[in-house]
Design a protein around this motif. Structure first.
Motif, PDB file in Angstrom:
ATOM      1  N   PRO A  11     -16.964   8.368   6.778  1.00 52.86           N
ATOM      2  CA  PRO A  11     -16.064   9.285   6.655  1.00 52.86           C
ATOM      3  C   PRO A  11     -14.662   9.270   7.873  1.00 52.86           C
ATOM      4  CG  PRO A  11     -17.774   9.975   7.042  1.00 52.86           C
ATOM      5  CD  PRO A  11     -17.629   8.175   7.952  1.00 52.86           C
ATOM      6  N   GLY A  12     -13.121   9.795   6.979  1.00 52.93           N
ATOM      7  CA  GLY A  12     -11.987   9.775   7.700  1.00 52.93           C
ATOM      8  C   GLY A  12     -11.851   8.376   7.493  1.00 52.93           C
ATOM      9  N   PHE A  13     -11.580   7.478   6.970  1.00 53.83           N
ATOM     10  CA  PHE A  13     -10.737   6.223   7.133  1.00 53.83           C
ATOM     11  C   PHE A  13     -10.925   5.217   6.099  1.00 53.83           C
ATOM     12  CE2 PHE A  13     -13.048   6.943  11.400  1.00 53.83           C
ATOM     13  CZ  PHE A  13     -11.668   6.182  12.540  1.00 53.83           C
ATOM     14  N   ARG A  14      -9.590   5.196   5.529  1.00 51.91           N
ATOM     15  CA  ARG A  14      -9.461   4.331   4.558  1.00 51.91           C
ATOM     16  C   ARG A  14      -8.100   3.040   4.785  1.00 51.91           C
ATOM     17  NH1 ARG A  14      -4.415   4.681   1.706  1.00 51.91           N
ATOM     18  NH2 ARG A  14      -3.144   6.152   2.591  1.00 51.91           N
ATOM     19  N   VAL A  15      -8.527   2.384   4.284  1.00 50.33           N
ATOM     20  CA  VAL A  15      -8.233   0.749   4.305  1.00 50.33           C
ATOM     21  C   VAL A  15      -7.039   0.704   3.917  1.00 50.33           C
ATOM     22  CG1 VAL A  15      -8.665  -1.952   4.549  1.00 50.33           C
ATOM     23  CG2 VAL A  15     -10.283  -0.360   5.258  1.00 50.33           C
ATOM     24  N   VAL A  16      -5.807   0.499   4.111  1.00 53.07           N
ATOM     25  CA  VAL A  16      -4.333   0.423   3.608  1.00 53.07           C
ATOM     26  C   VAL A  16      -4.601  -1.194   3.095  1.00 53.07           C
ATOM     27  CG1 VAL A  16      -3.938   2.861   4.385  1.00 53.07           C
ATOM     28  CG2 VAL A  16      -2.750   0.140   5.835  1.00 53.07           C
ATOM     29  N   GLY A  17      -4.578  -2.349   3.686  1.00 54.84           N
ATOM     30  CA  GLY A  17      -4.113  -3.767   4.216  1.00 54.84           C
ATOM     31  C   GLY A  17      -5.011  -4.077   4.045  1.00 54.84           C
ATOM     32  N   THR A  18      -4.716  -5.609   3.943  1.00 54.70           N
ATOM     33  CA  THR A  18      -5.940  -6.673   4.983  1.00 54.70           C
ATOM     34  C   THR A  18      -5.048  -7.726   4.891  1.00 54.70           C
ATOM     35  OG1 THR A  18      -6.692  -7.658   2.458  1.00 54.70           O
ATOM     36  CG2 THR A  18      -8.249  -6.315   3.898  1.00 54.70           C
ATOM     37  N   ALA A  19      -4.747  -8.612   5.722  1.00 56.69           N
ATOM     38  CA  ALA A  19      -4.120  -9.992   6.192  1.00 56.69           C
ATOM     39  C   ALA A  19      -4.908 -10.963   6.995  1.00 56.69           C
ATOM     40  CB  ALA A  19      -3.018  -9.001   7.228  1.00 56.69           C
ATOM     41  N   ASN A  20      -4.682 -12.076   6.126  1.00 57.99           N
ATOM     42  CA  ASN A  20      -5.119 -13.308   6.918  1.00 57.99           C
ATOM     43  C   ASN A  20      -4.247 -14.057   8.174  1.00 57.99           C
ATOM     44  OD1 ASN A  20      -6.113 -12.978   3.540  1.00 57.99           O
ATOM     45  ND2 ASN A  20      -7.578 -13.176   5.278  1.00 57.99           N
ATOM     46  N   THR A  21      -3.201 -13.353   8.246  1.00 59.24           N
ATOM     47  CA  THR A  21      -2.248 -13.784   9.250  1.00 59.24           C
ATOM     48  C   THR A  21      -1.538 -12.951  10.441  1.00 59.24           C
ATOM     49  OG1 THR A  21       0.273 -14.124   8.151  1.00 59.24           O
ATOM     50  CG2 THR A  21      -1.404 -15.909   8.009  1.00 59.24           C
ATOM     51  N   ALA A  22      -0.836 -12.964  11.110  1.00 61.90           N
ATOM     52  CA  ALA A  22      -0.373 -12.568  11.821  1.00 61.90           C
ATOM     53  C   ALA A  22       1.054 -11.697  11.407  1.00 61.90           C
ATOM     54  CB  ALA A  22      -0.071 -13.030  13.502  1.00 61.90           C
ATOM     55  N   ALA A  23       1.649 -12.855  10.634  1.00 62.73           N
ATOM     56  CA  ALA A  23       3.004 -12.465   9.989  1.00 62.73           C
ATOM     57  C   ALA A  23       2.147 -11.639   8.843  1.00 62.73           C
ATOM     58  CB  ALA A  23       3.259 -14.073   8.996  1.00 62.73           C
ATOM     59  N   ARG A  24       2.097 -11.642   8.122  1.00 62.70           N
ATOM     60  CA  ARG A  24       1.392 -10.999   7.436  1.00 62.70           C
ATOM     61  C   ARG A  24       0.854  -8.994   7.959  1.00 62.70           C
ATOM     62  NH1 ARG A  24       2.712  -8.157   2.500  1.00 62.70           N
ATOM     63  NH2 ARG A  24       1.150  -7.448   1.044  1.00 62.70           N
ATOM     64  N   ALA A  25       0.052  -9.482   8.744  1.00 66.56           N
ATOM     65  CA  ALA A  25       0.058  -8.518   9.069  1.00 66.56           C
ATOM     66  C   ALA A  25       0.875  -7.277   9.865  1.00 66.56           C
ATOM     67  CB  ALA A  25      -0.890  -8.479  10.573  1.00 66.56           C
ATOM     68  N   LEU A  26       1.684  -8.092  10.503  1.00 68.60           N
ATOM     69  CA  LEU A  26       3.163  -7.132  10.617  1.00 68.60           C
ATOM     70  C   LEU A  26       3.946  -6.544   9.457  1.00 68.60           C
ATOM     71  CD1 LEU A  26       4.601  -9.446  13.401  1.00 68.60           C
ATOM     72  CD2 LEU A  26       3.846  -8.161  13.382  1.00 68.60           C
ATOM     73  N   GLU A  27       3.759  -7.257   8.559  1.00 70.07           N
ATOM     74  CA  GLU A  27       4.789  -7.126   6.853  1.00 70.07           C
ATOM     75  C   GLU A  27       4.019  -5.880   6.702  1.00 70.07           C
ATOM     76  OE1 GLU A  27       4.405 -10.471   4.367  1.00 70.07           O
ATOM     77  OE2 GLU A  27       5.498 -11.122   4.864  1.00 70.07           O
ATOM     78  N   LEU A  28       2.497  -6.194   6.802  1.00 70.63           N
ATOM     79  CA  LEU A  28       1.724  -4.799   6.038  1.00 70.63           C
ATOM     80  C   LEU A  28       1.850  -3.296   6.966  1.00 70.63           C
ATOM     81  CD1 LEU A  28      -1.816  -6.475   4.659  1.00 70.63           C
ATOM     82  CD2 LEU A  28      -0.093  -4.962   3.747  1.00 70.63           C
ATOM     83  N   ILE A  29       2.066  -3.343   8.150  1.00 71.20           N
ATOM     84  CA  ILE A  29       1.915  -2.288   9.239  1.00 71.20           C
ATOM     85  C   ILE A  29       3.702  -2.076   9.409  1.00 71.20           C
ATOM     86  CG2 ILE A  29       2.445  -2.064  11.652  1.00 71.20           C
ATOM     87  CD1 ILE A  29       0.551  -4.243  12.364  1.00 71.20           C
ATOM     88  N   ALA A  30       4.486  -2.917   8.970  1.00 72.76           N
ATOM     89  CA  ALA A  30       5.516  -1.966   8.606  1.00 72.76           C
ATOM     90  C   ALA A  30       5.462  -0.989   7.140  1.00 72.76           C
ATOM     91  CB  ALA A  30       7.088  -3.127   8.454  1.00 72.76           C
TER      92      ALA A  30
END
Length: 220
Positions: free
Chosen positions: A25-44
């Motif tokens: 409860p209280g958590f929502r996944v806003v995206g998943t990334a398979n690489t470091a580069a994609r992770a930075l994109e999703l965070i931004a």
């Protein structure tokens, strides 16, 4: 709602971790990334509160990415060598959970993180040392061994939550009445919580002279 980005090189594992997270409860996944580069994109793009980060990514190790995240992070990885663990903690990982782990183990750490975040928000008035200490204890409140054999981790959490709500030392009889469980069951779970350090046991002497066990949570 706490926004989460899951970073994991195996898309199937990423989906499992996302499903585990969204059960809490209280958590929502806003995206998943398979690489470091994609992770930075999703965070931004999403500005999440928390990143669940694997170390073994195809383009960069997770520990090398930590300092660039600009957000809270918990490592979820199979890496168990001391150098990686120390590097992750030094780079700012708030917690470190080794694969394979259960949904319950992740939920415990996420719940502890939510309490930590509520106690120590990014914005707000200055805090004193006692408040910092409380926040740190809450952050690692989920870092506990599984419930003893034959016991339910869910019931243990309910008993612990009842102690927290009480705000003072309580007996097994009081906990049993509140939760609708047998006194002996409450006593068993309270004793287990005291054994692993989540509760403190004291004695109270009544009119009969017989001591009664009283319990209070150690995380205040």
């Amino acid at each position: 709602m706490i926004g989460v980005v899951v970073v994991e090189d195996d898309f199937r594992v990423a989906q499992v971790h996302a499903e585990f997270t969204e059960r809490v409860p209280g958590f929502r996944v806003v995206g998943t990334a398979n690489t470091a580069a994609r992770a930075l994109e999703l965070i931004a793009q999403h500005n999440p509160d928390l990143v669940l980060l694997d170390n073994y990514l195809p383009d960069r190790p997770g520990v090398a990415l930590l300092a660039e995240l600009g957000t809270d992070a918990i490592m979820l990885t199979a890496a168990t060598d001391p150098a990686t663990v120390r590097a992750a903690l030094a780079a700012g990982a708030l917690n470190y959970l080794v694969k394979p782990f259960t949904a319950e183990q992740l939920a415990d750490r996420l719940t502890a993180y939510a309490r930590y975040q509520a106690r120590l928000p990014i914005t707000g008035a200055a805090v004193d040392q006692d408040e910092i200490d409380r926040a740190m204890r809450l952050l690692h409140d989920g870092d506990r061994p599984a419930a003893p054999k034959g016991q339910s981790t869910l019931t243990a959490q309910l008993v612990l939550d009842a102690l927290r709500r009480g705000g003072q030392a309580r007996s097994a009889a009081e906990i049993a009445e509140e939760l609708g469980i047998a006194r002996a069951t409450a006593q068993r779970y309270l004793a287990a919580l005291a054994q692993d350090g989540r509760a403190r046991m004291t004695l109270r002497y009544g009119a009969s002279g017989r001591p009664e066990h009283q319990y209070e949570t150690t995380a205040r």
